[in-house]
Design an enzyme around this catalytic site. Structure first.
Site, PDB file in Angstrom:
ATOM      1  N   HIS A 196       3.970 -10.992   1.432  1.00  0.00           N
ATOM      2  CA  HIS A 196       4.409  -9.852   0.647  1.00  0.00           C
ATOM      3  C   HIS A 196       3.589  -9.699  -0.637  1.00  0.00           C
ATOM      4  CE1 HIS A 196       7.553  -6.903  -0.296  1.00  0.00           C
ATOM      5  NE2 HIS A 196       7.332  -7.246  -1.549  1.00  0.00           N
ATOM      6  N   HIS A 245      11.376  -1.372   2.118  1.00  0.00           N
ATOM      7  CA  HIS A 245      12.489  -2.283   1.836  1.00  0.00           C
ATOM      8  C   HIS A 245      13.271  -2.484   3.125  1.00  0.00           C
ATOM      9  CE1 HIS A 245      14.692  -3.843  -1.939  1.00  0.00           C
ATOM     10  NE2 HIS A 245      13.575  -4.466  -1.752  1.00  0.00           N
TER      11      HIS A 245
HETATM   12  N1  LIG Z   1      -1.683  -0.307   2.733  1.00  0.00           N
HETATM   13  C1  LIG Z   1      -2.177  -0.214   1.512  1.00  0.00           C
HETATM   14  N2  LIG Z   1      -3.037   0.765   1.210  1.00  0.00           N
HETATM   15  C2  LIG Z   1      -3.509   0.874  -0.041  1.00  0.00           C
HETATM   16  N3  LIG Z   1      -3.185   0.086  -1.049  1.00  0.00           N
HETATM   17  C3  LIG Z   1      -2.338  -0.893  -0.815  1.00  0.00           C
HETATM   18  C4  LIG Z   1      -1.786  -1.092   0.479  1.00  0.00           C
HETATM   19  N4  LIG Z   1      -0.944  -2.116   0.415  1.00  0.00           N
HETATM   20  C5  LIG Z   1      -0.942  -2.539  -0.855  1.00  0.00           C
HETATM   21  N5  LIG Z   1      -1.797  -1.825  -1.606  1.00  0.00           N
HETATM   22  C6  LIG Z   1      -2.024  -2.016  -3.031  1.00  0.00           C
HETATM   23  O1  LIG Z   1      -1.990  -3.401  -3.354  1.00  0.00           O
HETATM   24  C7  LIG Z   1      -1.301  -3.616  -4.583  1.00  0.00           C
HETATM   25  C8  LIG Z   1      -0.160  -4.579  -4.428  1.00  0.00           C
HETATM   26  O2  LIG Z   1       0.884  -3.940  -3.730  1.00  0.00           O
HETATM   27  P1  LIG Z   1       2.390  -4.402  -3.811  1.00  0.00           P
HETATM   28  O3  LIG Z   1       2.475  -5.872  -3.683  1.00  0.00           O
HETATM   29  O4  LIG Z   1       3.157  -3.562  -2.858  1.00  0.00           O
HETATM   30  O5  LIG Z   1       2.781  -3.974  -5.246  1.00  0.00           O
HETATM   31  P2  LIG Z   1       4.066  -4.418  -6.017  1.00  0.00           P
HETATM   32  O6  LIG Z   1       3.683  -5.672  -6.708  1.00  0.00           O
HETATM   33  O7  LIG Z   1       4.309  -3.297  -6.936  1.00  0.00           O
HETATM   34  O8  LIG Z   1       5.150  -4.601  -4.999  1.00  0.00           O
HETATM   35  C9  LIG Z   1      -0.850  -2.266  -5.069  1.00  0.00           C
HETATM   36  O9  LIG Z   1      -1.771  -1.781  -5.987  1.00  0.00           O
HETATM   37  C10 LIG Z   1      -0.874  -1.426  -3.828  1.00  0.00           C
HETATM   38  O10 LIG Z   1      -1.074  -0.067  -4.126  1.00  0.00           O
END
Ligand SMILES: Nc1ncnc2c1ncn2[C@@H]1O[C@H](COP(=O)(O)OP(=O)(O)O)[C@@H](O)[C@H]1O
Ligand SMILES: [Mg+2]
Lengths: 79, 236, 733, 79
Positions: free
Chosen positions: C55, C101
């Site tokens: 995650h 979620h």
């Molecule tokens: N499938 C995807 N396409 C583009 N960007 C992604 C994707 N998955 C994650 N990211 C980018 O990676 C970063 C980490 O995402 P995430 O862990 O979901 O953020 P958060 O810590 O807010 O939960 C974010 O900047 C997100 O936009």
């Protein structure tokens, strides 16, 4: 027979409603108030003898009235 | 001459009301904070906006009704000042006893965001001056607790005194509002010493412009501002 | 299951079994020891486990996500921050992101969905943007599944409960039911906010000596290990053992947002009070502190005794891993502590200095005056493990279309199926108009259109994916998610300017699942490149599988478009007498031609901006029949359509493989539509008109022109409206 | 001292939530269930001796916790 099921959030689960009420009561001058928690009281008529009824109420709570992930419940039958 | 829009913690239509009065109507508008003890100087009308004051916890409007600004609003209303409570604002007015009755959870337990047809039952009176009596309008509702209730005697009295401001046109077999169960289809009420207080569940500020699917709501806001201006003149 | 770990004291050294229980495999545990040069203690191991969970670390997906096109002239912030930011002109920008979620919503539908909305709203407003719109994509099991009613009802209530109270309009939603989601529902939440393009905030902890501040709700023992839970498959019967889910407090989040907005705007003359800010989402204090330090190349020292708590005796481990909601971590300028605190006090929120920025690149956790954990920020965050997991081609799955009987009944069953039936029962539970800026929502148009406050600009948005298509062909299915979003937003007159994606897949250790994931990314890449839509943010949700049965691959794509002046694009509503015409090309194989999609999108956009059509619907899921019924329903009238002679009727009505859109044209604009279509070399077929009390379809030269079917609108609309409430019946009141 | 305030809708006020629960329970096969009513259970810590506390709880209920237009309340102090 009148019975009750009390459904409460588990102790570790956040109760935003309780928190807001606590603050409001303190704001009204009830300064000694703490640990406000809000639960649900479900009162209902059921048929059958007390022992059976309790089991049935528990079944209702398990199936519908409470979600065991965040809630506990307690059943009471009026004597 | 100013319309004061009150912000409680959790209000979320306050900005919309400021915008509707200030920009769509071009009338002076000021913001007021729940902890204030007085309305802004020059206030001639008041809006209690929609939203979820205090998260709608305990009962909608219950905690907001106890905030310092509500004492000032009550004084203002008792002196004949025009007050409009929209949605949560209506709930706050009832909790503050500026209007009778209470708003319960919708009869189906669901939140409803949809357009409703209304009759402006008390059209022509006070803030409702821009409407004809029994004029039909369409406004959107967005609430989970708009199920108006009061005891029979109170309901009879409200009708006898012509204080039902708005009614839902769609009713169930028992005559209650089809959308939320409101007794006798009551969507809004008049109150105050000279019918200067209006509370309603639908949102006039959301129908206040050409691109917002109608402008029926603007009429009500205009009525509020005009009532305030009259009051201002009378006082001056 | 977690007992061994729970009994460990924070300062006890851990063993490989503890690591396994927390979700680290043996090689990762070895790597953790290597990073520290010693055996980690329990708190430290908890930080490793959370930061290196799927995650937080994207360890299986990160190498593939690199393939996505993420830049463009309008992109101000691409992936890597809390949300992506795109320029929309006049000094304004929009920040948006989508997040899943899924697991929490299956366990506690109301709170799971609610906190999903809360989380994505925080991601958006931490960037400095005031949220003005939300969307969601929901996938439930088959309607008959015993859990479906309660899940549907609870999730919808939870989304509404949070968004309505917070005060963001939920303007668009996509819902479907399919047995493949029986044990793993999807709840993907999207939020979009508006900000000044020169006032973007980031999650960075720079400036040695600057205070690290904790703001928002108090910390409790909520959802400890949520991040690792989202990185693990379900197993039937294990549901009871899952750790507690979090409870959301939308009221508090509304206050937090207002306070943050005030903070962002404070002290402009001295360049503001703030250095960086990040929400505490998955893995709470751990991910926010490590990521903020890692981004800045700095370190932070955190005194855990200062963290506001709502329960007594919380251990360092619990404090670091709690997922209590409505909290933020921020780094302020030294000397501005009091000013920051005063802002939060106005909104009755906790605001406490819990530490400071350091220059040694380490996160130092202090409790009871002693260091209970010392870890290098970068090694846990940006330098987390990355895997190139084995892939294999997934066998194509798709039900061959059932033999069609008489056209009418078949089409009727098709358009009234739960997938295609209107979702009014759901929409009605969402406040779609708070903010008074909703020009169009999903009940009025194929995409939502929301005004940028104070301007005549508007942003269009839609969130799309048909999982069934992705099972049949993972790459094509993903391409179509982008295509659908582009066509929908173009239909309301918008130029697509950015996208966000939520990649929902099964267990990445299964080569076929990983294969379809890689194909999905490739599909998004192809379509985004061809259609000029950069991906600026997103989310990956893996392990959506129960006992090895995975969901349909479901790469949800949110497309955001820009309308520079919405006034001419909204001349009036569709009405009786308007012409119904089909633009585009019929099916030619199952892979849609992106060049044609682009031409069609440009044409419908140009026509809309010219006020030449008043409603439109892309022909995709459900084919032409679904588009026609949708248009009639939105207009609240009947519709007559005459299909061209010589085509196969069932194909024409049901095929999902063409590139087309149906447009509703005021009679006086029909000439203009003809001219523009001809100039754009897009085929145009006038089918009929809106009006009457029937939805009727005929074919030229068939049955002497008599309708193939004609349905009374009142009965049809009533039947359509009854579908979803019937599914929800029997749910928890 | 732990205390509770129970807030119930007045008997004359319709309780749609109770009705919905009743229908749902009957739908689950609990056919003997009738007259379901849902109330609120507010639990809180208060300071002072039992007699005084009861009066204080009543004051809280009058001011905030219950709306006399639609609700009745009852206060209880744990012995
Ligand atoms: N499938 C995807 N396409 C583009 N960007 C992604 C994707 N998955 C994650 N990211 C980018 O990676 C970063 C980490 O995402 P995430 O862990 O979901 O953020 P958060 O810590 O807010 O939960 C974010 O900047 C997100 O936009
Ligand atoms: Mg984040």
């Amino acid at each position: 027979m009148r019975a009750r099921v009390i459904v409460r959030l588990k102790p570790a689960v956040l109760d935003p409603q309780g928190e807001a009420i606590e603050r409001a009561l303190q704001g009204l001058g009830f300064s000694g108030v703490k640990n406000v928690r809000v639960g649900k009281l479900i009162e209902l008529d059921v048929e059958g003898d007390a022992g059976l009824v309790k089991a049935e109420l528990a079944a209702m709570a398990d199936k519908l009235l409470a979600n065991p992930v965040i809630e506990d419940y307690q059943v009471e039958v009026a004597r | 001459m100013t319309t004061a829009v009150v912000t409680f913690p959790g209000s979320n239509c306050d900005r919309d009301c400021v915008h509707a009065v200030g920009d769509a109507l071009g009338a002076p508008v000021a913001r007021s904070w729940h902890k204030d003890h007085e309305l802004p100087t020059g206030t001639t009308s008041v809006i209690l906006p929609g939203g979820f004051s205090y998260g709608d916890y305990l009962r909608c409007g219950a905690m907001a009704a106890l905030s310092p600004i509500m004492a000032a609003v009550k004084r203002f209303a008792d002196a004949g000042g025009p007050v409009l409570g929209i949605c949560n604002g209506f709930q706050i007015l009832c909790e503050a006893r500026l209007l009778p009755g209470a708003l319960l959870r919708n009869h189906d337990g669901l939140f409803h965001c949809q357009d409703v047809e209304l009759e402006v039952t008390a059209g022509g009176i006070g803030l409702l001056a821009p409407f004809d009596r029994r004029q039909r309008i369409v406004l959107p509702i967005a609430h989970g607790e708009g199920n108006y209730t009061a005891d029979e005697a109170t309901l009879d009295r409200l009708e006898a005194e012509g204080r039902v401001a708005f009614r839902y046109l769609a009713r169930d077999a028992a005559g209650n509002g089809a959308v939320n169960g409101a007794r006798r289809g009551i969507a809004g009420l008049l109150g105050g010493p000279c019918n200067n207080v209006v509370g309603l569940m639908p949102h006039p500020e959301r129908r206040s412009g050409a691109h917002l699917h109608g402008s029926d709501g603007l009429l009500l806001l205009r009525g509020l501002v005009a009532a305030g201006a009259n009051l201002g003149e009378a006082r001056a | 299951m977690k007992t061994a770990v729970a009994r460990l004291k924070d300062t006890d050294l851990t063993a490989v079994e503890h690591a396994r229980e927390m979700g680290l495999d043996d090689a990762e545990f070895a790597r953790a020891q290597q990073v520290l040069g010693r055996v980690p203690n329990k708190v430290e191991l908890g930080c490793f486990a959370a930061m290196w969970s799927e995650h937080c670390s994207y360890k299986s997906s990160r190498t593939h996500l690199r393939r996505l096109p993420t830049t463009g002239p309008r992109v101000l912030v691409g992936p890597g921050e809390n949300a992506g930011v795109v320029d929309v002109g006049e000094g304004w920008a929009v920040a948006f992101k989508v997040e899943s979620h899924n697991h929490p919503s299956y366990i506690e539908p109301y709170q799971g969905a609610a906190t999903g909305v809360g989380g994505i709203l925080r991601d958006v407003f931490t960037m400095g943007a005031r949220p003005i719109a939300a969307m969601n994509l929901l996938r439930f099991g088959r309607p008959e599944h015993p859990k479906t009613p309660a899940l549907l009802s609870g999730v919808v209530k939870g989304i509404g409960g949070y968004g309505n109270c917070f005060g963001v309009p939920t303007v668009y939603s996509s819902t479907d039911f399919d047995a493949r989601y029986d044990g793993n529902i999807l709840v993907n939440a999207f939020a979009l906010g508006v900000l000044r393009s020169d006032a973007i905030w980031k999650g960075t902890a720079s400036g040695v000596g600057n205070p690290v501040m904790y703001v928002g709700a108090k910390t409790g023992r909520d959802g400890i290990h949520g991040a690792t839970m989202a990185s693990d498959s379900f197993s039937e019967g294990e549901e009871q053992d899952r750790p507690t889910v979090q409870v959301g407090d939308p009221f508090k989040e509304k206050l937090l947002m207002e306070a943050c907005m005030a903070l962002f705007a404070a002290a402009p003359e001295s360049g503001g009070l703030l250095v960086g800010i990040q929400d505490m989402g998955a893995a709470g204090l751990t991910s926010s502190s490590f990521e903020m330090a890692s981004r800045a190349g700095s370190g932070v020292r955190i005194d855990l005794d200062r963290v506001p708590t709502r329960e007594r005796g919380m251990s360092a481990y619990e404090l670091m891993l709690s997922e209590s909601q409505e909290r933020m971590l921020l780094v302020a300028k030294r000397g501005c502590e009091e000013a920051v605190r005063a802002i939060f006090a106005t909104w009755d929120l906790d605001c406490v200095v819990i530490g400071a920025v350091t220059d040694d690149g380490m996160v130092r956790l202090v409790k009871g005056g002693a260091e209970v954990g010392v870890l290098p920020a970068r090694a846990l965050a940006d330098d987390a493990p990355r895997y190139q997991r084995p892939t294999a081609a997934a066998p194509a799955e798709g039900e061959p279309r059932a033999p069609l009987g008489r056209v009418g009944p078949t089409v009727r069953a098709h358009v009234t199926s739960p997938s295609l039936a209107p979702k009014s029962w759901i929409y009605r539970q969402y406040d779609r108009e708070v903010g008074a800026g909703t020009l169009l929502d999903g009940t009025r148009a194929p995409a939502a259109l929301v005004r940028i406050p104070g301007t005549h600009r508007a942003v269009a948005m839609a969130l799309c994916c048909v999982g069934r298509w992705c099972s049949a062909d993972p790459r094509e299915g993903a391409r179509r998610a982008v295509i659908e979003g582009v066509l929908r937003t173009s239909c309301v007159g918008a130029l697509p300017i950015g996208a966000t994606d939520c990649l929902n897949y099964g267990n990445p250790r299964v080569p076929e699942v990983m294969g379809s994931f890689v194909e999905g990314v490739e599909g998004i890449r192809e379509a985004c490149l061809a259609l000029d839509v950069p991906v600026v943010s997103g989310n990956v949700s893996l392990y959506n599988a129960t006992d090895d049965r995975a969901i349909h691959p479901t790469p949800a794509v949110g497309v955001v478009g820009l309308v520079e002046d919405f006034r001419p694009a909204l001349p009036r509503d569709a009405q009786t007498g308007d012409t119904v015409a089909l633009l585009g090309w019929p099916a030619q194989g199952t892979s849609l031609d992106l060049g044609r999609v682009r031409r069609l999108a440009e044409l419908v956009r140009e026509l809309r901006v010219a006020g030449a059509h008043v409603d439109a619907q892309p022909v995709l899921e459900g084919g032409l029949s679904a588009a026609l019924v949708e248009l009639a329903r939105r207009a609240g009238t009947g519709l007559f359509a005459n299909l061209p002679a010589g085509t196969d009727v069932t194909d024409a009505l049901l095929s999902e493989d063409g590139v087309g859109a149906v447009v509703v044209v005021p009679p006086d604009r029909l000439q203009l539509v003809h001219e523009r279509a001809q100039r754009a070399e897009v085929p145009l077929e006038v089918l009929g008109a809106l009006g009457g009390h029937q939805v009727a379809v005929a074919q030229q030269g068939t049955q002497g022109g008599a309708p193939l079917f004609e349905w009374d609108t009142e009965a049809l609309f009533a039947e359509l409206e009854a579908v979803v409430p019937r599914i929800a019946q029997g749910a928890r009141p």
